[in-house]
Design an enzyme around this catalytic site. Structure first.
Site, PDB file in Angstrom:
ATOM      1  N   GLU A   1      14.804 -14.889   0.159  1.00 55.57           N
ATOM      2  CA  GLU A   1      15.242 -15.955   1.074  1.00 55.57           C
ATOM      3  C   GLU A   1      14.378 -17.207   0.911  1.00 55.57           C
ATOM      4  O   GLU A   1      14.772 -18.291   1.296  1.00 55.57           O
ATOM      5  CB  GLU A   1      15.113 -15.503   2.541  1.00 55.57           C
TER       6      GLU A   1
ATOM      7  N   ASP B   1       0.834  -1.203   0.000  1.00 54.61           N
ATOM      8  CA  ASP B   1       0.000   0.000   0.000  1.00 54.61           C
ATOM      9  C   ASP B   1       0.872   1.258   0.000  1.00 54.61           C
ATOM     10  O   ASP B   1       1.867   1.322   0.718  1.00 54.61           O
ATOM     11  CB  ASP B   1      -0.870  -0.019   1.269  1.00 54.61           C
TER      12      ASP B   1
HETATM   13  O1  TEU Z   1      -4.606   4.127  -1.570  1.00 55.60           O
HETATM   14  C1  TEU Z   1      -3.592   5.067  -1.779  1.00 55.60           C
HETATM   15  C2  TEU Z   1      -4.024   6.183  -2.577  1.00 55.60           C
HETATM   16  O2  TEU Z   1      -3.212   6.795  -3.220  1.00 55.60           O
HETATM   17  C3  TEU Z   1      -5.449   6.503  -2.518  1.00 55.60           C
HETATM   18  O3  TEU Z   1      -5.625   7.274  -1.399  1.00 55.60           O
HETATM   19  C4  TEU Z   1      -5.948   7.226  -3.696  1.00 55.60           C
HETATM   20  O4  TEU Z   1      -5.274   8.441  -3.853  1.00 55.60           O
HETATM   21  C5  TEU Z   1      -7.393   7.497  -3.468  1.00 55.60           C
HETATM   22  O5  TEU Z   1      -7.988   6.346  -2.974  1.00 55.60           O
HETATM   23  C6  TEU Z   1      -8.050   7.865  -4.757  1.00 55.60           C
HETATM   24  O6  TEU Z   1      -9.410   8.022  -4.516  1.00 55.60           O
HETATM   25  C7  TEU Z   1      -4.334   3.126  -0.675  1.00 55.60           C
HETATM   26  C8  TEU Z   1      -5.522   2.196  -0.574  1.00 55.60           C
HETATM   27  O7  TEU Z   1      -5.737   1.565  -1.787  1.00 55.60           O
HETATM   28  C9  TEU Z   1      -6.687   2.982  -0.088  1.00 55.60           C
HETATM   29  O8  TEU Z   1      -7.849   2.196  -0.028  1.00 55.60           O
HETATM   30  C10 TEU Z   1      -6.354   3.503   1.288  1.00 55.60           C
HETATM   31  O9  TEU Z   1      -7.388   4.340   1.725  1.00 55.60           O
HETATM   32  C11 TEU Z   1      -5.051   4.286   1.296  1.00 55.60           C
HETATM   33  O10 TEU Z   1      -4.020   3.618   0.607  1.00 55.60           O
HETATM   34  C12 TEU Z   1      -4.568   4.493   2.691  1.00 55.60           C
HETATM   35  O11 TEU Z   1      -4.087   3.282   3.208  1.00 55.60           O
END
Ligand code: TEU
Length: 545
Positions: free
Chosen positions: A256, A206
């Site tokens: 690993e 993420d």
């Molecule tokens: O998303 C990262 C991210 O860049 C998003 O926030 C994106 O900009 C946004 O959803 C667009 O609408 C990840 C995950 O996929 C998301 O579900 C999470 O909310 C976020 O990280 C935080 O962990």
């Protein structure tokens, strides 16, 4: 492990079709209205029949679910609402027995404010080792330490009772880890090993571009009077050089496992970074294995633009030896059936504000699926894409759950419309999602009966059967998956046509005029009926040549 059926090759991930499960919304075995691990287990035969190579399961960890589980309070357990660790073990074993690999989600940029280390940091004093695991700072002249904006609206800093502020690039409930602290680094090494040792095949990372911050904490520039969230080169919290050190460390840990029957474990980066050259830095041979390509997801349904994006992506990734990884939708975006049914200049605008032709969207979504699955590299399918689900744009305000809704002061509805529970069977909600005792955590539309997996299984022309056929052909054709492609010459401006060796051609007609297909070609699959040797508009055909 008992995965005799999984592909032995170590590079399975280069051409894998990975199905994204958003566990809360996939299948609810215990009937409480929330999806769960046993629900996924019960649907494994469906997924095997669909023909996917792997699952990516969005976060399933203990979490207050203030950002759908991307707010993790314990990285080594399963959210009791979703099940137990032994359910997860059973899922991994059962999936492997069916030849399906399992990727899970690692959320390393931030945790939940319910994580015990953050709770301890709140209780500790400024300057303490507990606070140094996060980004606690004094304010500047009574204001937040920087002008950084949070992804869901408002400031990225929250002040606490003793006057200090903590950084949260996302929701206020998601404090950012301080990756300059070696304890954080070691903790995540240990979390990786915990899950690898349980049999997980890899992780989706993420916001893989944000863990490292510029410790001098400079302000970001203003755009239209507001601090920008753009990922310009030099942004103090995106794409900082330090992220690569972290990824290299993780790659060594995944490698690993090379001696195990499952082979080395793998990573896919989630990083919304353009241009593709920037993203390519994340998939160099000693870093992450692959990265979602979001440029196609953001691209209009337009032959010229798509071709440019495809070329740019493949050239940049191939230059570092990585495969491309194509994505049309995920749990953060408006479902592509809906996007493609709109004026393409407004495709990514929020819910309910853009007129949408869902029938046009359906045709284009089918055509796009065959394009995606014919391109070189791997592909992701977001749960429900295979059913042609549209975005749910009329959820009542009182059920909206995405933090974006609150943080934007009720101006941006957020991402719930693509997270509505999957319709499996029957003619009314909950459409077999749960047992009917607990209402699904988000309400399902009253008109989804024709879109259930059961209804579509019985319809030869359904979205589901198109996906199934495509995945079957993809397995049978040596030309598909990892490899190269060549654009064909002399095609109309609204057409994408490319050849892959041996003997495969994909033709996408993005225009309105039908186009004549080459004579003597055998049709392997088409997204719409091919009549008199012509491919209609908004349709794709796969040919054996
Ligand atoms: O998303 C990262 C991210 O860049 C998003 O926030 C994106 O900009 C946004 O959803 C667009 O609408 C990840 C995950 O996929 C998301 O579900 C999470 O909310 C976020 O990280 C935080 O962990």
């Amino acid at each position: 492990m008992t995965d005799g059926a999984t592909r032995p090759a170590d590079d399975w991930w280069r051409s894998a079709v990975v199905y994204q499960v958003y566990p809360r919304s996939f299948a609810d075995a215990d009937g409480d209205g929330t999806g769960d691990v046993n629900g996924i287990r019960a649907r494994l035969p469906y997924l095997a029949d669909l023909g996917v190579d792997a699952l990516w399961i969005s976060p399933w960890y203990p979490s207050p679910l203030l950002d759908g589980g991307y707010d993790v309070s314990d990285y080594r357990d399963i959210n009791p609402e979703f099940g137990t660790l032994s359910d997860a073990d059973a899922l991994i074993a059962e999936a492997h027995a069916l030849g399906i690999r399992i990727l899970i989600d690692l959320v390393p940029n931030h945790c939940s404010w319910e994580h015990p280390w953050f709770k301890a940091a709140l209780k500790a004093t400024p300057g303490s080792p507990e606070r140094d695991l996060f980004w606690f700072r004094d304010g500047k002249d009574g204001h937040a330490p920087t002008n950084w904006p949070a992804a869901f609206g408002g400031s990225a800093w929250q002040q606490i009772d003793d006057g200090q502020w903590y950084l949260h690039l996302f929701d206020i409930s998601q404090p950012d880890w301080n990756w300059d602290n070696p304890l954080v680094v070691e903790e995540f090494d240990s979390i990786l090993r915990f899950w690898f040792d349980r049999g997980i095949d890899g992780f989706r990372i993420d916001v893989a571009d944000s863990m490292a911050k510029d410790p001098s904490l400079p302000d970001v520039p203003l755009k239209d009077g507001e601090p920008t969230r753009e990922k310009y080169v030099g942004n103090p919290f995106y794409d900082q050089p330090g992220v690569h050190t972290i990824h290299q460390r993780w790659r060594a840990i995944a490698d690993e496992y090379a001696g195990t029957p499952q082979g080395p474990r793998v990573f896919v980066a989630e990083a919304w970074l353009s241009p593709a050259e920037r993203l390519a830095q994340y998939v160099r041979s000693n870093e992450l294995h692959s990265a979602f390509n979001f440029d196609v997801l953001r691209c209009a349904w337009d032959a010229k633009e798509l071709r440019e994006v495809i070329d740019h992506t493949t050239e940049s990734l191939w230059a570092v030896g990585a495969p491309a990884t194509w994505v049309l939708s995920n749990h953060d975006t408006i479902r592509h059936r809906t996007r493609y049914g709109r004026d393409q200049r407004e495709a990514l605008e929020g819910a309910g504000v853009v007129p949408t032709d869902l029938e046009l969207g359906r045709r284009r979504a089918r055509a796009a699926a065959l394009l995606e699955l014919a391109l070189p590299g791997g592909a992701y399918i977001y749960q429900g894409d295979e059913l042609g689900l549209p975005e749910v744009e009329d959820l009542p305000e009182e059920v909206l759950d995405d933090p974006t809704w609150e943080r934007s002061g009720h101006t941006v509805r957020g991402r719930d419309g693509c997270r509505v529970p999957i319709p499996w069977s029957g003619s009314e909600p909950p459409y077999g999602f749960g047992t009917g005792e607990g209402q699904p955590w988000l309400p399902q539309p009253a008109d989804w009966a024709p879109l259930t997996a059961e209804a579509e299984a019985g319809d030869p022309n359904s979205h589901l059967n198109l996906y199934k056929a495509a995945l079957r052909v993809r397995r049978d054709q040596d030309a598909l998956g990892e490899g190269r492609m060549t654009w064909d010459a002399d095609v109309p401006a609204a057409v994408l046509s490319f050849t892959r060796d041996p003997g495969f051609r994909c033709i996408v007609n993005l225009g309105e005029q039908p186009v004549a297909l080459p004579e003597s070609a055998e049709i392997l699959l088409a997204s719409e009926p091919v009549i008199d040797g012509t491919l209609p508009g908004d349709a794709t055909v796969w040919l054996k040549i």
